[in-house]
Design an enzyme around this catalytic site. Structure first.
Site, PDB file in Angstrom:
ATOM      1  N   TYR A 172       0.837  -1.281   0.029  1.00 34.98           N
ATOM      2  CA  TYR A 172      -0.055  -0.081  -0.117  1.00 34.98           C
ATOM      3  C   TYR A 172       0.791   1.130  -0.036  1.00 34.98           C
ATOM      4  CZ  TYR A 172      -2.944   3.645   1.597  1.00 34.98           C
ATOM      5  OH  TYR A 172      -3.540   4.999   1.665  1.00 34.98           O
ATOM      6  N   ARG A 219       2.172   8.464  13.083  1.00 37.93           N
ATOM      7  CA  ARG A 219       1.834   9.734  13.735  1.00 37.93           C
ATOM      8  C   ARG A 219       0.046   9.913  13.790  1.00 37.93           C
ATOM      9  NH1 ARG A 219       3.351  14.434  10.372  1.00 37.93           N
ATOM     10  NH2 ARG A 219       1.243  13.957   9.344  1.00 37.93           N
ATOM     11  N   ARG A 229     -10.735   5.846   9.026  1.00 36.51           N
ATOM     12  CA  ARG A 229      -9.769   5.181   8.356  1.00 36.51           C
ATOM     13  C   ARG A 229      -8.853   4.349   9.051  1.00 36.51           C
ATOM     14  NH1 ARG A 229      -9.227  10.851   6.135  1.00 36.51           N
ATOM     15  NH2 ARG A 229      -7.381  10.893   7.517  1.00 36.51           N
ATOM     16  N   PHE A 289      15.710  19.083  -1.255  1.00 38.15           N
ATOM     17  CA  PHE A 289      14.281  18.785  -1.555  1.00 38.15           C
ATOM     18  C   PHE A 289      14.089  17.313  -0.877  1.00 38.15           C
ATOM     19  CE2 PHE A 289      11.288  16.072  -4.150  1.00 38.15           C
ATOM     20  CZ  PHE A 289      10.115  17.108  -4.307  1.00 38.15           C
TER      21      PHE A 289
END
Length: 418
Positions: A172, A219, A229, A289
């Protein structure tokens, strides 16, 4: 005044908040001139800023044409994600849309006007996004289209499927984040700002995404529960409780924390890959980044480890701490020192009775071996007492002003939106 008390307890945060405000942010997130862009790209960057202020800043700091490619990549995936999130779309309509979404990139008139999601503008004005996609070099188009296709298929697979095993958890996370890491890595190499190996080593790129996604899932346990969910793998939580929601019950808090620690240990397994990946990067804008979200993630896991508050409220790192990480994570030596600092913090909190304690110690040992600090960065938080005294005085005089400035860092920390 509570905020001021927190800052005075962490003088290094004050140092970096001041440094960030006084122009340090330009080194990490230099601003782009929107007037240099055509109308279509200006519109795309406006959508980027509207849908993700946190990611927008670091995307716009990338060098050259890579910036535009990553901007379009983000918006395409944001549009795909908006379809997936929209619960008003029936499954018989949604599944084919997800699977075929990549083909809409080559259909100039395609748009979707029936979404009720807050970011529906990326679907309603998809023709502008797809036009700018088709204006990209073919090498960028091929990457974005391929990742979009694979992600759409993966999203469709998990629409009615719960995450049971740890391997399914990895699968997932691969679909929703690992593929993003792989796609970005291929874009980095395609731009020639990075070597071909960065885009070719999909295992390391996948780990970059999995580490961030697992951190967000860990978290956000309570928030996800409140919204109905569930992303924690049943294979793990079923060893501690009959229902995942039962972890919030006060009588189950000890078992809940043990379950939490096991999942954090699972996430830490990706850190060696993260360090190897970052060590290959050459371009400064690409390094920033990639590195900043990873150090935010390790700091977040350290805050969550063995922490009952995960099941009672929101656990997040301090605003000043976030700015400190943003300012520091600009070279490999510093990133290694940061990783070392936070895994040591976790190590000091490992309960001797925790079922995962041996595994946690083992993965921390492997991370230590890769990130042993040396040189000046081993003492990242040793600052001049005189400078700190001045900083504390300035903070005392202007703490209200600085609290506004630091919101940018907090937004970046909460970048679990995608």
């Amino acid at each position: 005044m509570e905020l001021l008390k927190k800052w005075l307890g962490h003088p290094e945060d004050i140092y970096h908040l001041l440094r960030f405000k006084m122009g340090g942010y330009r080194a990490v997130m230099p601003r782009m001139d929107p007037d240099s862009l055509g109308l279509g790209l200006r519109t795309c960057y406006r959508y980027l800023n509207q849908t993700s202020r946190s990611f927008a800043a670091v995307i716009q700091a990338l060098d050259g044409e890579l910036r535009h490619a990553v901007c379009i990549f983000y918006l395409v995936l944001r549009a795909l994600d908006t379809i997936e999130d929209d619960m008003t779309i029936s499954l018989d309509v949604k599944v084919p849309m997800l699977i075929e979404f990549h083909s809409y990139l080559y259909q100039p008139e395609w748009k979707y006007m029936e979404s009720k999601e807050k970011h529906r503008q990326v679907l309603e004005d998809f023709p502008t996004i797809s036009m700018e996609f088709r204006n990209l070099a073919k090498v960028y188009q091929d990457v974005i289209s391929d990742i979009c296709h694979k992600m759409g298929v993966g999203m469709a697979e998990f629409l009615e499927k719960k995450v049971d095993s740890q391997s399914e958890w990895d699968r997932y996370c691969h679909y929703v984040a690992g593929l993003v890491g792989i796609g970005l890595s291929r874009l980095f190499s395609a731009s020639e700002l990075e070597d071909p190996i960065v885009g070719q080593d999909t295992e390391l790129a996948n780990s970059m995404g999995l580490f961030l996604q697992k951190t967000n899932i860990i978290r956000d346990y309570l928030e996800d529960q409140m919204e109905g969910r569930e992303f924690w793998p049943k294979e793990v939580w079923s060893r501690y409780t009959k229902k995942l929601s039962d972890l919030t019950k006060p009588e189950n808090i000890d078992m809940a924390v043990q379950c939490l620690n096991e999942l954090i240990t699972n996430a830490l397994r990706h850190v060696p890959d993260v360090l190897t990946y970052l060590s290959r990067l050459k371009n400064q804008s690409v390094f920033n980044f990639c590195a900043i979200p990873q150090v935010m993630a390790i700091a977040t896991l350290a805050a969550c480890y063995n922490n009952k508050q995960v099941f009672r409220g929101v656990v997040k790192i301090r605003k000043g701490q976030a700015v400190t990480l943003m300012m520091d994570a600009t070279n490999m030596q510093s990133v290694k020192a940061i990783m070392y600092q936070y895994v040591e913090e976790i190590y000091q909190k490992i309960p001797s009775t925790d079922p995962s304690s041996n595994k946690t110690q083992q993965i921390i040992a492997s991370i230590r071996a890769m990130s042993l600090p040396n040189g000046p960065m081993a003492s990242r938080h040793h600052y001049s007492p005189i400078y700190l005294s001045c900083a504390m005085l300035l903070a005392a005089l202007s703490w209200q002003y600085l609290s506004t400035v630091s919101k940018a860092a907090e937004e970046y920390v909460q970048a679990g939106e995608n």
